[in-house]
Design an enzyme around this catalytic site. Structure first.
Site, PDB file in Angstrom:
ATOM      1  N   LYS A  84       0.801  -1.230   0.000  1.00  0.00           N
ATOM      2  CA  LYS A  84       0.000   0.000   0.000  1.00  0.00           C
ATOM      3  C   LYS A  84       0.835   1.284   0.000  1.00  0.00           C
ATOM      4  O   LYS A  84       0.405   2.308  -0.524  1.00  0.00           O
ATOM      5  CB  LYS A  84      -0.951   0.020   1.203  1.00  0.00           C
ATOM      6  CG  LYS A  84      -2.095  -0.963   1.074  1.00  0.00           C
ATOM      7  CD  LYS A  84      -3.080  -0.810   2.216  1.00  0.00           C
ATOM      8  CE  LYS A  84      -4.115  -1.905   2.166  1.00  0.00           C
ATOM      9  NZ  LYS A  84      -5.213  -1.688   3.103  1.00  0.00           N
ATOM     10  N   ASP A  89     -10.187   2.626   2.340  1.00  0.00           N
ATOM     11  CA  ASP A  89     -10.323   1.804   3.557  1.00  0.00           C
ATOM     12  C   ASP A  89     -11.060   2.551   4.677  1.00  0.00           C
ATOM     13  O   ASP A  89     -12.075   2.082   5.186  1.00  0.00           O
ATOM     14  CB  ASP A  89      -8.939   1.383   4.081  1.00  0.00           C
ATOM     15  CG  ASP A  89      -8.332   0.260   3.266  1.00  0.00           C
ATOM     16  OD1 ASP A  89      -9.088  -0.568   2.731  1.00  0.00           O
ATOM     17  OD2 ASP A  89      -7.095   0.202   3.177  1.00  0.00           O
TER      18      ASP A  89
END
Ligand code: NAP
Length: 276
Positions: free
Chosen positions: A66, A102
């Site tokens: 990420k 997220d």
């Protein structure tokens, strides 16, 4: 031609994302498939070159890539840049743009599943890892009154608050957070404490919990952690991690296709798969 989407991570074999996305593509009549791409650490640059060369329409990014993926993108949106992590990439005719859904997915799931608005709420976030970062910066974009952080390693909570908003947030040790529990309307566990296979442990004592508050755990395996069970027994309203998993996926799906998928159906599929 069928469009290709997927997930880049390592390991990815157990991901439930193909289940959610492929079902949504099929139900909405979108000619596309979502695949798993196992990309070893150190290979993320090559994987992104592959996305460009193969014309892959969009990818999700998961652990451990990420952060590492950022230098290989053409643009990273402001929210993802602040978090320092990208979980969704759109390929706009060869121009790769990174986003992070997220924490925003978590916040949307919290409001919709609990049928609340966060306006004026006092929130305690336990944990200061990757999951907490996205959630903290997304909570800062709401009208919540306070968003305080507690973590085993207090310095990590302190760093987050300094990067975030010191007027609306402060940081504590886990022991201090336990003594202040009654001050909060919403308490969120973002640590891995209680996750399978060590299901017998809890991140924080709930002794001082007020009945009627919301207790949320981003863990989804097990579906109900020991901590959530105890919170429920003490009169709290509880939420597990399935909502976050599904809404981060739904937000990515919407970015790729312009359509909002059936999140209840996605949830049902995920829960069925987790129960197997
Ligand atoms: P991470 O970056 O490794 O952070 C782990 C966090 O847990 C840190 O705050 C760490 O504290 C704390 N922690 C670990 N062991 C602990 C212990 N024994 N006692 C107290 N604190 C402890 O992990 P992450 O990526 O944020 O993931 C955390 C959890 O969230 C995992 O269970 C993951 O499955 C779940 N998750 C769910 C979703 C979803 O979609 N529902 C999304 C992301 C993550 P220190 O800083 O002191 O080490």
């Amino acid at each position: 031609m069928e469009k290709v989407y997927g997930l880049i991570g390592f390991p990815v074999e157990h991901s439930l994302s193909p289940l959610m996305h492929n079902d949504a593509f099929a139900r909405l009549g979108i000619p596309a498939r979502y695949h798993l791409f196992s990309v070893e650490p150190g290979q993320v640059g090559a994987a992104i070159a592959g996305v460009r060369a193969l014309g892959i329409a969009g990818v999700n990014v998961t652990i451990p890539h990420k952060l590492a993926v950022i230098p290989f993108l053409d643009e990273v949106d402001e929210h993802a840049r602040r978090i320092g992590a990208v979980n969704t990439i759109i390929n706009n005719d060869g121009r790769l743009v990174g986003y992070n859904t997220d924490g925003l997915g978590y916040v949307q799931a919290l409001e919709e599943e609990m049928n609340i608005t966060l306006d004026g709420k006092r929130i305690l976030v336990i944990g200061a890892g990757g999951g907490a970062r996205g959630i903290y910066f997304s909570l800062l974009s709401t009208a919540a009154e306070r968003i305080d952080m507690a973590n085993r390693t207090v310095e990590k909570a302190e760093r987050l608050v300094r990067e975030g908003d010191e007027r609306r947030s402060t940081y504590f040790s886990l022991a201090e957070a336990e003594t202040r529990l009654a001050e909060y309307d919403i308490i969120i566990n973002t640590t891995s404490v209680g996750m399978h296979p060590r299901v017998e442990v809890q991140p924080l004592s709930l002794e001082r919990l007020r009945p009627g508050v919301i207790v949320s755990d981003i863990i989804y395996n097990p579906l109900e952690t020991k901590w959530l069970k105890e919170a429920k027994a003490r009169g709290a309203r509880v939420q597990n991690g399935v909502g976050m998993l599904v809404y981060q996926g739904a937000l990515a799906f919407e970015k790729w296709t312009g359509q909002w998928p059936d999140v209840n159906r996605m949830k049902q599929l995920v829960i069925e798969a987790l129960r197997r």
